[in-house]
Write a protein that holds these residues in place. Sequence first.
Motif, mmCIF file in Angstrom:
data_model
loop_
_atom_site.group_PDB
_atom_site.id
_atom_site.type_symbol
_atom_site.label_atom_id
_atom_site.label_comp_id
_atom_site.label_asym_id
_atom_site.label_seq_id
_atom_site.Cartn_x
_atom_site.Cartn_y
_atom_site.Cartn_z
ATOM 1 N N GLY A 12 79.967 -59.369 79.271
ATOM 2 C CA GLY A 12 78.897 -58.465 78.873
ATOM 3 C C GLY A 12 79.458 -57.200 78.273
ATOM 4 N N ALA A 13 78.993 -56.828 77.113
ATOM 5 C CA ALA A 13 79.474 -55.624 76.454
ATOM 6 C C ALA A 13 78.710 -54.419 76.960
ATOM 7 C CB ALA A 13 79.300 -55.753 74.932
ATOM 8 N N ALA A 14 79.285 -53.241 76.704
ATOM 9 C CA ALA A 14 78.610 -52.029 77.157
ATOM 10 C C ALA A 14 77.289 -51.836 76.442
ATOM 11 C CB ALA A 14 79.513 -50.814 76.910
ATOM 12 N N MET A 15 77.216 -52.365 75.224
ATOM 13 C CA MET A 15 75.976 -52.252 74.461
ATOM 14 C C MET A 15 75.707 -53.594 73.820
ATOM 15 S SD MET A 15 75.048 -49.548 71.455
ATOM 16 C CE MET A 15 75.321 -48.167 72.531
ATOM 17 N N LEU A 16 74.626 -54.272 74.177
ATOM 18 C CA LEU A 16 74.307 -55.598 73.656
ATOM 19 C C LEU A 16 73.589 -55.445 72.334
ATOM 20 C CD1 LEU A 16 74.168 -58.655 74.079
ATOM 21 C CD2 LEU A 16 71.984 -58.310 75.247
ATOM 22 N N LEU A 17 74.098 -56.116 71.299
ATOM 23 C CA LEU A 17 73.507 -56.045 69.978
ATOM 24 C C LEU A 17 72.723 -57.321 69.731
ATOM 25 C CD1 LEU A 17 76.467 -54.631 67.895
ATOM 26 C CD2 LEU A 17 74.821 -53.443 69.341
ATOM 27 N N MET A 61 66.017 -42.333 59.816
ATOM 28 C CA MET A 61 67.123 -41.402 59.595
ATOM 29 C C MET A 61 68.250 -42.094 58.839
ATOM 30 S SD MET A 61 68.670 -41.291 63.461
ATOM 31 C CE MET A 61 68.434 -42.748 64.503
ATOM 32 N N SER A 62 69.014 -41.298 58.117
ATOM 33 C CA SER A 62 70.203 -41.764 57.423
ATOM 34 C C SER A 62 71.401 -41.523 58.332
ATOM 35 C CB SER A 62 70.371 -41.015 56.098
ATOM 36 O OG SER A 62 71.508 -41.456 55.403
ATOM 37 N N LEU A 63 72.180 -42.565 58.582
ATOM 38 C CA LEU A 63 73.253 -42.479 59.574
ATOM 39 C C LEU A 63 74.641 -42.333 58.972
ATOM 40 C CD1 LEU A 63 72.106 -45.265 62.082
ATOM 41 C CD2 LEU A 63 71.821 -42.786 62.283
ATOM 42 N N GLY A 64 74.770 -42.399 57.669
ATOM 43 C CA GLY A 64 76.106 -42.516 57.120
ATOM 44 C C GLY A 64 76.612 -43.925 57.363
ATOM 45 N N ASP A 65 77.893 -44.070 57.629
ATOM 46 C CA ASP A 65 78.495 -45.389 57.821
ATOM 47 C C ASP A 65 78.866 -45.562 59.288
ATOM 48 O OD1 ASP A 65 79.823 -47.797 57.595
ATOM 49 O OD2 ASP A 65 81.649 -46.911 56.746
ATOM 50 N N ILE A 66 78.116 -46.394 60.029
ATOM 51 C CA ILE A 66 78.385 -46.563 61.457
ATOM 52 C C ILE A 66 79.096 -47.866 61.800
ATOM 53 C CG2 ILE A 66 76.458 -45.088 62.134
ATOM 54 C CD1 ILE A 66 74.933 -47.660 62.924
ATOM 55 N N ASN A 67 79.191 -48.796 60.858
ATOM 56 C CA ASN A 67 79.903 -50.040 61.167
ATOM 57 C C ASN A 67 81.237 -50.155 60.434
ATOM 58 O OD1 ASN A 67 78.793 -50.478 58.649
ATOM 59 N ND2 ASN A 67 78.267 -52.617 59.025
ATOM 60 N N GLY A 68 81.589 -49.109 59.697
ATOM 61 C CA GLY A 68 82.916 -49.052 59.109
ATOM 62 C C GLY A 68 83.141 -49.895 57.875
ATOM 63 N N GLY A 99 82.542 -47.434 64.983
ATOM 64 C CA GLY A 99 82.648 -48.580 64.087
ATOM 65 C C GLY A 99 82.013 -49.792 64.716
ATOM 66 N N GLY A 100 81.651 -50.781 63.895
ATOM 67 C CA GLY A 100 81.058 -52.000 64.427
ATOM 68 C C GLY A 100 79.723 -51.784 65.094
ATOM 69 N N ASN A 101 79.014 -50.719 64.736
ATOM 70 C CA ASN A 101 77.712 -50.361 65.324
ATOM 71 C C ASN A 101 77.806 -49.961 66.795
ATOM 72 O OD1 ASN A 101 76.233 -50.854 62.941
ATOM 73 N ND2 ASN A 101 76.104 -53.033 63.409
ATOM 74 N N ASP A 102 78.995 -49.637 67.254
ATOM 75 C CA ASP A 102 79.167 -49.178 68.630
ATOM 76 C C ASP A 102 79.232 -47.656 68.676
ATOM 77 O OD1 ASP A 102 79.195 -51.700 69.670
ATOM 78 O OD2 ASP A 102 81.381 -51.875 69.722
ATOM 79 N N PHE A 103 78.781 -47.100 69.792
ATOM 80 C CA PHE A 103 78.813 -45.658 69.988
ATOM 81 C C PHE A 103 79.417 -45.328 71.340
ATOM 82 C CE2 PHE A 103 75.532 -46.258 66.847
ATOM 83 C CZ PHE A 103 75.690 -45.178 65.981
#
Length: 454
Positions: free
Chosen positions: A22-27, A307-314, A383-387
């Motif tokens: 299980g990841a810390a944040m499930l996508l 909202m505009s996020l910029g680049d969150i998945n790299g 990156g990879g949509n993780d925060f």
Amino acid sequence: MSSLSPHPLCERYDVLKRRLAGAAMLLSVVAGGLVATSTAAAAAPDFQLPFPCDQKWRLNTWDSTHAPALDMVREPQSGTEGSQVVAPAAGRVNKSSYHSNAGNMIQIDHGGGHFTTYLHLQSRSVGVGDRVTRGQNIGRVGHTGPTSNGSPHLHYEQGYDANGDGSASWGFEGAERVTARFGGKAYGPAPGGEWRNVESLNGCKKPSLFGADFNSDGIGDIFSEATGTLNVWNGKGANNFTSRIEIGANWEQYSKPIAGDFNSDGISDLMAVKDGTLHVWNGKGGNDFAGAIALGPGWTPYAGTLMSLGDINGDGYTDIGAIANDHLHVWNGKGANNFSSRIELGANWGQYSRPIGGDFNSDGIGDIAAVKDGILHVWNGEGGNDFAGAIALGPGWTPYIPTLMTLGDINGDGNTDIAAVLNDHLQVWNGKGANNFSSRIELGPGWTPYFPGS
């Protein structure tokens, strides 16, 4: 005839078996809100050649025991040894070690079952668990391991985890390797393939600007819609702005607009929702815009918090997000006004103010900021949509919630700045990197008519 000979691996390499816990944040990729085109959950990233911008390389698949893996040598070949190897897309390193046959090797997990593997490296600069973004250095080309035959080259594989064991087998005929693609073009899979002077576009594209830059001068601008008119104040550097410029009417029928480089041409665009349909206006520079393009329906639930996020998945493209039903939702940009399917990232966002996106720690990956109980919080993108987890930056932000905005870089120091309007005055906090900001700077009066709620 080149002196480079084929380097098929002679034995089946041991593959570390591991299950993704299980990841810390499930996508979860879910249907709804598609714009222009959509991708399946397992769609491959937009891989670029694993070398810095403008370098030229020769690619070979060699024989059936080697294809669809590629051997890569620089053009001219004499420059191969020691050349920098960079990540072709964002991901997380899941292998980094010295192998008895392959020499220094690295494997990167790019998500969705997609992997890349690198053999015979001279050196490795990343370790297991490290997050990497596209264009980040991961090592250098070498000739380590006996199967390199002593010839400097990069043995490169793209793989897909077909059996779901959390890795992609590599290095032998019948492994989980697939045809390599760079910029959408396939190189293989047939044996005997050779491609000369393949130019790398990795890192060539201008990074997405956080905030707005409608006149393309590299300085962040302010914009707002008031009584149906879109207004712009172009940044002049050193926290100075031009006088107000009216650039369009009839905006009252749209949601609050957001800015970003949605078609990846290096010029800021505008985006807003009308009657549930997402529209984009591509910037042309000089505060000029092309006509509205309807991207797709189903956006009413997200219009108020878009909202505009910029680049969150790299991957180098501008992403967008919104809050709905207490969850953060993201659509990853793909360039040319295209976006991925909606991705649900996490819950408990209803307790925070309308979030804003920016690069608040100055690492090139989009972050999110929002206010709860008067305290400004930031979530740094990895990156990879993780925060990373929420970081509390400081109290006293309640009065600024209605008009809090990201400005991009308005003082020319390379960091993302934020602003708000209060008591008719524009308030600015200049970013200093590492989630730090200057003290509040009050710039001038006359802003209330353009920022209702201030």
